[in-house]
Write a protein that holds these residues in place. Sequence first.
Motif, PDB file in Angstrom:
ATOM      1  N   TYR A 115       0.817  -1.207   0.000  1.00  0.00           N
ATOM      2  CA  TYR A 115       0.000   0.000   0.000  1.00  0.00           C
ATOM      3  C   TYR A 115       0.856   1.264   0.000  1.00  0.00           C
ATOM      4  N   ARG A 116       0.372   2.305  -0.714  1.00  0.00           N
ATOM      5  CA  ARG A 116       1.073   3.593  -0.774  1.00  0.00           C
ATOM      6  C   ARG A 116       0.466   4.596   0.203  1.00  0.00           C
ATOM      7  N   PHE A 117      -0.830   4.842   0.111  1.00  0.00           N
ATOM      8  CA  PHE A 117      -1.508   5.753   1.033  1.00  0.00           C
ATOM      9  C   PHE A 117      -2.996   5.424   1.090  1.00  0.00           C
ATOM     10  N   ASN A 118      -3.677   6.046   2.041  1.00  0.00           N
ATOM     11  CA  ASN A 118      -5.091   5.793   2.284  1.00  0.00           C
ATOM     12  C   ASN A 118      -5.830   7.121   2.195  1.00  0.00           C
ATOM     13  N   LEU A 119      -6.990   7.111   1.581  1.00  0.00           N
ATOM     14  CA  LEU A 119      -7.819   8.311   1.466  1.00  0.00           C
ATOM     15  C   LEU A 119      -9.271   7.904   1.705  1.00  0.00           C
ATOM     16  N   GLY A 120      -9.999   8.690   2.510  1.00  0.00           N
ATOM     17  CA  GLY A 120     -11.382   8.325   2.782  1.00  0.00           C
ATOM     18  C   GLY A 120     -12.180   9.438   3.421  1.00  0.00           C
ATOM     19  N   ALA A 121     -13.410   9.116   3.756  1.00  0.00           N
ATOM     20  CA  ALA A 121     -14.328  10.040   4.419  1.00  0.00           C
ATOM     21  C   ALA A 121     -15.134   9.262   5.448  1.00  0.00           C
ATOM     22  N   ASP A 122     -15.624   9.982   6.470  1.00  0.00           N
ATOM     23  CA  ASP A 122     -16.416   9.304   7.490  1.00  0.00           C
ATOM     24  C   ASP A 122     -17.502  10.209   8.046  1.00  0.00           C
ATOM     25  N   CYS A 178     -19.021   7.307  20.879  1.00  0.00           N
ATOM     26  CA  CYS A 178     -19.048   7.634  19.452  1.00  0.00           C
ATOM     27  C   CYS A 178     -19.364   6.404  18.605  1.00  0.00           C
ATOM     28  N   PHE A 179     -20.014   6.652  17.471  1.00  0.00           N
ATOM     29  CA  PHE A 179     -20.242   5.648  16.441  1.00  0.00           C
ATOM     30  C   PHE A 179     -19.744   6.256  15.132  1.00  0.00           C
ATOM     31  N   THR A 180     -18.822   5.565  14.461  1.00  0.00           N
ATOM     32  CA  THR A 180     -18.207   6.101  13.240  1.00  0.00           C
ATOM     33  C   THR A 180     -18.298   5.080  12.115  1.00  0.00           C
ATOM     34  N   THR A 181     -18.629   5.554  10.926  1.00  0.00           N
ATOM     35  CA  THR A 181     -18.598   4.730   9.729  1.00  0.00           C
ATOM     36  C   THR A 181     -18.204   5.615   8.553  1.00  0.00           C
ATOM     37  N   GLY A 182     -17.855   5.002   7.440  1.00  0.00           N
ATOM     38  CA  GLY A 182     -17.449   5.778   6.266  1.00  0.00           C
ATOM     39  C   GLY A 182     -16.935   4.866   5.170  1.00  0.00           C
ATOM     40  N   TYR A 183     -15.963   5.369   4.439  1.00  0.00           N
ATOM     41  CA  TYR A 183     -15.341   4.597   3.375  1.00  0.00           C
ATOM     42  C   TYR A 183     -13.875   5.016   3.254  1.00  0.00           C
ATOM     43  N   ASN A 184     -12.973   4.031   3.154  1.00  0.00           N
ATOM     44  CA  ASN A 184     -11.545   4.289   2.954  1.00  0.00           C
ATOM     45  C   ASN A 184     -11.067   3.509   1.742  1.00  0.00           C
ATOM     46  N   ASN A 185     -10.118   4.090   1.033  1.00  0.00           N
ATOM     47  CA  ASN A 185      -9.536   3.443  -0.138  1.00  0.00           C
ATOM     48  C   ASN A 185      -8.022   3.401   0.023  1.00  0.00           C
ATOM     49  N   LEU A 186      -7.471   2.200   0.065  1.00  0.00           N
ATOM     50  CA  LEU A 186      -6.023   2.007   0.116  1.00  0.00           C
ATOM     51  C   LEU A 186      -5.495   1.924  -1.309  1.00  0.00           C
ATOM     52  N   PHE A 187      -4.618   2.850  -1.653  1.00  0.00           N
ATOM     53  CA  PHE A 187      -4.015   2.846  -2.984  1.00  0.00           C
ATOM     54  C   PHE A 187      -2.812   1.909  -2.962  1.00  0.00           C
ATOM     55  N   VAL A 188      -2.772   1.003  -3.942  1.00  0.00           N
ATOM     56  CA  VAL A 188      -1.765  -0.056  -3.998  1.00  0.00           C
ATOM     57  C   VAL A 188      -0.668   0.334  -4.983  1.00  0.00           C
ATOM     58  N   LYS A 189       0.571  -0.070  -4.663  1.00  0.00           N
ATOM     59  CA  LYS A 189       1.697   0.195  -5.566  1.00  0.00           C
ATOM     60  C   LYS A 189       1.538  -0.607  -6.851  1.00  0.00           C
ATOM     61  N   PRO A 231      -5.138  -3.561  -8.328  1.00  0.00           N
ATOM     62  CA  PRO A 231      -6.372  -2.839  -7.986  1.00  0.00           C
ATOM     63  C   PRO A 231      -6.297  -2.266  -6.565  1.00  0.00           C
ATOM     64  N   ASN A 232      -6.899  -1.108  -6.394  1.00  0.00           N
ATOM     65  CA  ASN A 232      -6.941  -0.491  -5.068  1.00  0.00           C
ATOM     66  C   ASN A 232      -7.811  -1.332  -4.140  1.00  0.00           C
TER      67      ASN A 232
END
Length: 176
Positions: free
Chosen positions: A49-56, A70-81, A85-86
């Motif tokens: 993995y290179r970096f992670n980008l997301g929102a919550d 707290c209760f947290t949910t969202g979506y994260n995308n790990l970008f792969v070298k 596929p990410n």
Amino acid sequence: MKKTFSLIILICVLVFSQNSKAQQNNDTYKRNLKLGFGLNTGLPFNEPYRFNLGADTRLQYNISETYSICFTTGYNNLFVKNDAPNFGYIPVKVGYKTFIFSNEFYVMGEIGGAFSTTKAYQENSMLFCPSIGYATKYVDISVRYEFLKDFPVIKDNVMDDGLGQIMLRLAYGFSL
């Protein structure tokens, strides 16, 4: 003598009535909900993995002035070298937040699950997140360590499990 006794009684009544009023205000803390929307970016410690980008989205219930659940949910995308596929996942976490110092700095711990959205990898994982942060009435900035217990990584050129990453969160929140 009567005037002195009356004055002492009046002072006692005033002091005790002020004392009971102060205690009454502390007992009637208005518990409230806060809703926050955040952007996350992170640096994974493991290959490929290179970096992670997301929102919550975070829903926070204030138990008192210094403690929150707290209760947290969202979506994260790990970008792969390379051209692989990410790797996307949906975190679902519950946490406990404690404000320290002047009720602006906090420490928080979260635990939950990370659910893969990538077709090539359909496994889910436990998720652990200790964090520290700074929050005002509307802005929340935090740094956390996130550990995804069962996500695939490469260690010493061998596939293994256990992805660790450092994440930065910048969020806007408001009371409901």
